[in-house]
Design an enzyme around this catalytic site. Structure first.
Site, mmCIF file in Angstrom:
data_model
loop_
_atom_site.group_PDB
_atom_site.id
_atom_site.type_symbol
_atom_site.label_atom_id
_atom_site.label_comp_id
_atom_site.label_asym_id
_atom_site.label_seq_id
_atom_site.Cartn_x
_atom_site.Cartn_y
_atom_site.Cartn_z
ATOM 1 N N LYS A 133 39.419 39.959 -23.086
ATOM 2 C CA LYS A 133 38.811 41.165 -22.064
ATOM 3 C C LYS A 133 37.450 40.546 -21.269
ATOM 4 O O LYS A 133 37.294 40.544 -20.240
ATOM 5 C CB LYS A 133 38.868 42.348 -22.708
ATOM 6 C CG LYS A 133 39.922 42.831 -23.484
ATOM 7 C CD LYS A 133 39.706 44.301 -23.902
ATOM 8 C CE LYS A 133 38.913 44.248 -25.399
ATOM 9 N NZ LYS A 133 39.555 43.336 -26.349
ATOM 10 N N ARG B 34 35.516 31.744 -31.718
ATOM 11 C CA ARG B 34 34.849 32.069 -30.329
ATOM 12 C C ARG B 34 33.360 31.881 -30.340
ATOM 13 O O ARG B 34 32.866 31.790 -31.564
ATOM 14 C CB ARG B 34 34.852 33.822 -30.196
ATOM 15 C CG ARG B 34 34.098 34.345 -29.415
ATOM 16 C CD ARG B 34 34.482 35.620 -28.756
ATOM 17 N NE ARG B 34 34.477 36.790 -29.872
ATOM 18 C CZ ARG B 34 35.035 37.800 -29.466
ATOM 19 N NH1 ARG B 34 35.659 38.423 -28.391
ATOM 20 N NH2 ARG B 34 35.205 38.800 -30.387
ATOM 21 N N ARG C 138 38.548 53.240 -26.322
ATOM 22 C CA ARG C 138 39.063 53.033 -27.672
ATOM 23 C C ARG C 138 39.949 53.872 -28.346
ATOM 24 O O ARG C 138 40.674 53.468 -29.374
ATOM 25 C CB ARG C 138 38.364 51.979 -28.264
ATOM 26 C CG ARG C 138 38.186 50.546 -28.228
ATOM 27 C CD ARG C 138 37.479 50.248 -29.340
ATOM 28 N NE ARG C 138 37.405 48.820 -29.838
ATOM 29 C CZ ARG C 138 36.706 47.647 -29.216
ATOM 30 N NH1 ARG C 138 36.119 47.552 -28.023
ATOM 31 N NH2 ARG C 138 36.713 46.770 -29.884
ATOM 32 N N ARG D 1 29.076 35.665 -33.594
ATOM 33 C CA ARG D 1 29.057 37.051 -34.002
ATOM 34 C C ARG D 1 29.702 37.068 -35.471
ATOM 35 O O ARG D 1 30.529 36.350 -35.936
ATOM 36 C CB ARG D 1 30.112 38.125 -33.258
ATOM 37 C CG ARG D 1 29.683 38.273 -31.946
ATOM 38 C CD ARG D 1 30.548 39.012 -30.863
ATOM 39 N NE ARG D 1 31.576 40.049 -31.662
ATOM 40 C CZ ARG D 1 32.461 40.887 -31.281
ATOM 41 N NH1 ARG D 1 32.578 40.522 -29.807
ATOM 42 N NH2 ARG D 1 32.944 41.525 -31.875
ATOM 43 N N ARG E 195 39.790 44.975 -37.566
ATOM 44 C CA ARG E 195 39.353 45.323 -36.260
ATOM 45 C C ARG E 195 40.849 45.555 -35.582
ATOM 46 O O ARG E 195 41.194 46.373 -34.912
ATOM 47 C CB ARG E 195 38.778 44.161 -35.518
ATOM 48 C CG ARG E 195 37.267 44.408 -35.586
ATOM 49 C CD ARG E 195 36.424 43.216 -35.653
ATOM 50 N NE ARG E 195 36.430 42.779 -34.374
ATOM 51 C CZ ARG E 195 35.999 41.441 -33.899
ATOM 52 N NH1 ARG E 195 35.631 40.702 -34.886
ATOM 53 N NH2 ARG E 195 36.122 41.140 -32.560
HETATM 54 P P1 ADP Z 1 37.710 39.819 -25.850
HETATM 55 O O1 ADP Z 1 36.660 40.341 -25.047
HETATM 56 O O2 ADP Z 1 39.122 40.699 -25.750
HETATM 57 O O3 ADP Z 1 37.594 40.197 -27.445
HETATM 58 P P2 ADP Z 1 37.403 37.140 -25.324
HETATM 59 O O4 ADP Z 1 37.207 37.013 -23.934
HETATM 60 O O5 ADP Z 1 36.142 37.086 -26.055
HETATM 61 O O6 ADP Z 1 38.032 38.540 -25.825
HETATM 62 O O7 ADP Z 1 38.202 36.156 -25.865
HETATM 63 C C1 ADP Z 1 38.210 35.913 -27.160
HETATM 64 C C2 ADP Z 1 38.333 34.257 -27.594
HETATM 65 O O8 ADP Z 1 39.550 33.819 -27.236
HETATM 66 C C3 ADP Z 1 37.231 33.347 -27.005
HETATM 67 O O9 ADP Z 1 36.873 32.389 -27.750
HETATM 68 C C4 ADP Z 1 38.023 32.894 -25.608
HETATM 69 O O10 ADP Z 1 37.285 31.763 -25.100
HETATM 70 C C5 ADP Z 1 39.419 32.782 -25.987
HETATM 71 N N1 ADP Z 1 40.577 32.845 -25.070
HETATM 72 C C6 ADP Z 1 40.326 33.879 -24.160
HETATM 73 N N2 ADP Z 1 41.563 33.896 -23.139
HETATM 74 C C7 ADP Z 1 42.272 32.932 -23.846
HETATM 75 C C8 ADP Z 1 43.651 32.261 -23.379
HETATM 76 N N3 ADP Z 1 44.197 32.871 -22.485
HETATM 77 N N4 ADP Z 1 43.968 31.469 -24.076
HETATM 78 C C9 ADP Z 1 43.369 30.978 -25.350
HETATM 79 N N5 ADP Z 1 41.909 31.280 -25.743
HETATM 80 C C10 ADP Z 1 41.357 32.243 -24.897
HETATM 81 P P1 ADP Z 2 36.289 42.705 -29.746
HETATM 82 O O1 ADP Z 2 36.553 43.283 -28.264
HETATM 83 O O2 ADP Z 2 36.169 41.543 -29.967
HETATM 84 O O3 ADP Z 2 37.102 43.711 -30.741
HETATM 85 P P2 ADP Z 2 33.798 44.370 -29.127
HETATM 86 O O4 ADP Z 2 32.512 43.784 -28.820
HETATM 87 O O5 ADP Z 2 34.581 45.308 -27.890
HETATM 88 O O6 ADP Z 2 34.943 43.460 -29.827
HETATM 89 O O7 ADP Z 2 33.536 45.471 -30.373
HETATM 90 C C1 ADP Z 2 32.745 45.122 -31.481
HETATM 91 C C2 ADP Z 2 32.523 46.218 -32.153
HETATM 92 O O8 ADP Z 2 31.803 47.454 -31.516
HETATM 93 C C3 ADP Z 2 33.962 46.854 -32.593
HETATM 94 O O9 ADP Z 2 34.530 46.448 -33.961
HETATM 95 C C4 ADP Z 2 33.517 48.398 -33.007
HETATM 96 O O10 ADP Z 2 32.868 48.513 -34.113
HETATM 97 C C5 ADP Z 2 32.662 48.455 -31.793
HETATM 98 N N1 ADP Z 2 32.983 49.167 -30.603
HETATM 99 C C6 ADP Z 2 32.890 48.818 -29.412
HETATM 100 N N2 ADP Z 2 33.484 49.498 -28.429
HETATM 101 C C7 ADP Z 2 33.628 50.484 -29.144
HETATM 102 C C8 ADP Z 2 34.649 51.840 -28.660
HETATM 103 N N3 ADP Z 2 34.640 51.886 -27.328
HETATM 104 N N4 ADP Z 2 34.584 52.780 -29.554
HETATM 105 C C9 ADP Z 2 34.201 52.447 -30.685
HETATM 106 N N5 ADP Z 2 33.690 51.497 -31.334
HETATM 107 C C10 ADP Z 2 33.450 50.239 -30.299
#
Ligand code: ADP
Ligand code: ADP
Length: 208
Positions: free
Chosen positions: A14, A123, A89, A155, A166
């Protein structure tokens, strides 16, 4: 104009896609995860409350999240809409959001569970510009981040055991939102188990 929601499990891509789509839509990225991490770092009341949930991979309570969102969308740069990343979420979050702003698209990036741990555990981000990297799938260029000031950040919750929590929070509390948005004709699915560029092309095709 209206707002866009990027939907998907943790590690779906995302944030990666939001940065790319932002260049085309001009809508600012609003990541509740980033906002919460900033609050934890600053030691605010919200940060103190959120930290224990985040550390164990559970969702932060809806009222905390909604207070952050209500303030954020009042800012000047949000007047034409925003791109929500990691919000809503839960169904109560989506219901509250529908009263606050118009949503034009919910873009779901679909990635199977078995890919999630490898994505999250590899990541890193640049602490200077926020670019998202992956040790294997999207490595930092040998000359460093394109911003020229690479600072590696990882992180604390990007470890295998927290990722599994998660992921189960996602399946129990967030995945049901897909049906909620599908019944409102706003939901678009994109296969996220492909290269980063191919996914961006599909997302932009939906938005055009
Ligand atoms: P999110 O915001 O949904 O948690 P991220 O954009 O931070 O996801 O991506 C999670 C990890 O996966 C990062 O290390 C990113 O570089 C990697 N990643 C993102 N898109 C892809 C893809 N299409 N294929 C492989 N790795 C990816
Ligand atoms: P990722 O997409 O990699 O799971 P985020 O950075 O979006 O990670 O979220 C990290 C943490 O922050 C989640 O595990 C949760 O604890 C909290 N969080 C983020 N967004 C929300 C939301 N919209 N509602 C509830 N908790 C959230």
């Amino acid at each position: 104009m209206g707002s866009i929601v990027l939907f998907g499990p943790p590690g779906a891509g995302k944030g990666t896609q939001a940065q790319r789509i932002m260049e085309h839509t001009g809508l600012p990225q609003v990541s509740t995860g980033d906002m919460l991490r900033a609050a934890v770092k600053a030691g605010t009341a919200v940060g103190l409350e959120a930290k224990s949930y985040m550390d164990r991979g559970a969702l932060v309570p809806d009222d905390v999240i909604l207070a952050l969102i209500r303030d954020r969308i009042k800012e000047a740069d949000a007047s034409n809409g925003v791109m929500f990343d990691g919000f809503p979420r839960t169904i109560p979050q989506a219901e509250a959001l529908s009263e606050l702003t118009e949503i034009t698209h919910v873009l779901a990036i679909e990635v199977p569970d078995e890919r999630i741990v490898e994505r999250i555990c590899g990541r890193s981000t640049c602490g200077h510009c926020g670019a998202v990297y992956h040790d294997t799938f999207n490595p930092v260029p040998s000359e460093g981040c394109s911003c020229g000031h690479y600072q590696e950040k990882r992180r604390a919750d990007d470890n295998e055991s927290t990722v599994l929590s998660r992921l189960s929070a996602y399946h129990e509390q967030t995945a049901p939102l897909a049906n909620w948005y599908e019944s409102r004709d706003l939901f678009y699915r994109v296969n996220g188990d492909r290269g980063i560029d191919e996914i961006t092309q599909d997302l932009l095709a939906v938005l055009n």
